[in-house]
Scaffold this motif. Structure first.
Motif, PDB file in Angstrom:
ATOM      1  N   GLY A  55       0.852  -1.182   0.000  1.00 46.79           N
ATOM      2  CA  GLY A  55       0.000   0.000   0.000  1.00 46.79           C
ATOM      3  C   GLY A  55       0.890   1.235   0.000  1.00 46.79           C
ATOM      4  N   TRP A  56       0.374   2.300   0.535  1.00 46.04           N
ATOM      5  CA  TRP A  56       1.113   3.558   0.604  1.00 46.04           C
ATOM      6  C   TRP A  56       2.406   3.378   1.386  1.00 46.04           C
ATOM      7  CZ3 TRP A  56       0.255   8.159  -1.724  1.00 46.04           C
ATOM      8  CH2 TRP A  56      -0.964   8.317  -2.363  1.00 46.04           C
ATOM      9  N   GLY A  57       3.428   4.122   0.955  1.00 43.80           N
ATOM     10  CA  GLY A  57       4.688   4.144   1.688  1.00 43.80           C
ATOM     11  C   GLY A  57       5.241   5.553   1.718  1.00 43.80           C
ATOM     12  N   TRP A  58       5.972   5.851   2.772  1.00 45.32           N
ATOM     13  CA  TRP A  58       6.576   7.167   2.871  1.00 45.32           C
ATOM     14  C   TRP A  58       7.816   7.132   3.762  1.00 45.32           C
ATOM     15  CZ3 TRP A  58       6.712   9.178   7.789  1.00 45.32           C
ATOM     16  CH2 TRP A  58       5.782   8.676   8.695  1.00 45.32           C
ATOM     17  N   VAL A  59       8.679   8.117   3.517  1.00 49.82           N
ATOM     18  CA  VAL A  59       9.879   8.336   4.326  1.00 49.82           C
ATOM     19  C   VAL A  59       9.967   9.830   4.580  1.00 49.82           C
ATOM     20  CG1 VAL A  59      12.394   8.207   4.395  1.00 49.82           C
ATOM     21  CG2 VAL A  59      11.106   6.409   3.251  1.00 49.82           C
ATOM     22  N   ALA A  60      10.266  10.227   5.806  1.00 42.22           N
ATOM     23  CA  ALA A  60      10.444  11.638   6.138  1.00 42.22           C
ATOM     24  C   ALA A  60      11.692  11.785   6.996  1.00 42.22           C
ATOM     25  CB  ALA A  60       9.231  12.176   6.891  1.00 42.22           C
ATOM     26  N   LEU A  61      12.526  12.742   6.634  1.00 40.07           N
ATOM     27  CA  LEU A  61      13.762  13.014   7.353  1.00 40.07           C
ATOM     28  C   LEU A  61      13.842  14.495   7.663  1.00 40.07           C
ATOM     29  CD1 LEU A  61      16.694  12.272   8.304  1.00 40.07           C
ATOM     30  CD2 LEU A  61      17.413  12.829   5.973  1.00 40.07           C
ATOM     31  N   GLU A  62      14.212  14.813   8.892  1.00 35.81           N
ATOM     32  CA  GLU A  62      14.488  16.192   9.287  1.00 35.81           C
ATOM     33  C   GLU A  62      15.811  16.186  10.028  1.00 35.81           C
ATOM     34  OE1 GLU A  62      11.401  18.326  11.246  1.00 35.81           O
ATOM     35  OE2 GLU A  62       9.882  17.654   9.817  1.00 35.81           O
TER      36      GLU A  62
END
Length: 183
Positions: free
Chosen positions: A144-151
């Protein structure tokens, strides 16, 4: 600027004094339907590792339409700058920003801030784009949906604090920490 075997770079603007205190802005657009020409160009420049990484993922990174917008303004301590990256690559929405305040030739003491978010309706495809084994291969199920977030923020010689979140790419969860640039 031109076509490199299926990838096109266009744009305009000017950045002056790259070495210490950049000043100016550019607006660049990358459109790619194939990356074969870029892989060949990297190989001819002797950048084999980058060429190999790109070649291994080229089929899942196109079509791509990405805007790169670097901007910098001179300050009393060097420059304050931003690079924004927005668009899509292989169906993945890309939204990123990198900012700095300081001298380019003294990168380790410059104040940095960065954020990047990648989102795709197919988490398996996103996993493959960033070099992971897709979750559907691991589990035999449809992604399904996938995401990656980096700060990240800080001064590389002192500490850069980071926070990474991901879901739907075979690796779910959050990690936070800090790292120093070897000086």
């Amino acid at each position: 600027i031109g076509d490199i075997g299926g990838a096109r770079l266009s744009g305009g603007g000017a950045i002056r004094s790259y070495a210490k205190a950049p000043d100016g802005d550019l607006g660049l657009k990358i459109s790619a339907r194939a990356l074969d020409g870029v892989v060949e160009a990297l190989r001819s420049l002797g950048v084999e590792k980058a060429a190999d990484l790109l070649a291994n993922r080229a089929d899942v990174l196109v079509p791509a339409d990405i805007s790169l917008d670097p901007a910098a303004a001179r300050t009393a301590t060097g420059s304050e700058g931003d690079l924004t990256v927005q668009g899509t690559a292989g169906g993945t929405e890309v939204d990123g920003r990198f900012g700095y305040d300081g001298q380019i030739d003294a990168f380790g003491v410059a104040a940095l801030e960065a954020s990047l978010k990648l989102v795709n309706s197919d988490g398996g495809l996103l996993a493959r784009q960033i070099g992971l084994v897709p979750p559907d291969v691991q589990t035999g199920t449809q992604s399904g949906w996938g995401w990656v977030a980096l700060e990240a923020s800080g001064k590389p010689n002192d500490a850069v604090n980071f926070h990474l979140d991901s879901e739907g790419i075979g690796v779910q969860g959050s990690v936070a920490g800090s790292a120093r640039w070897p000086g």
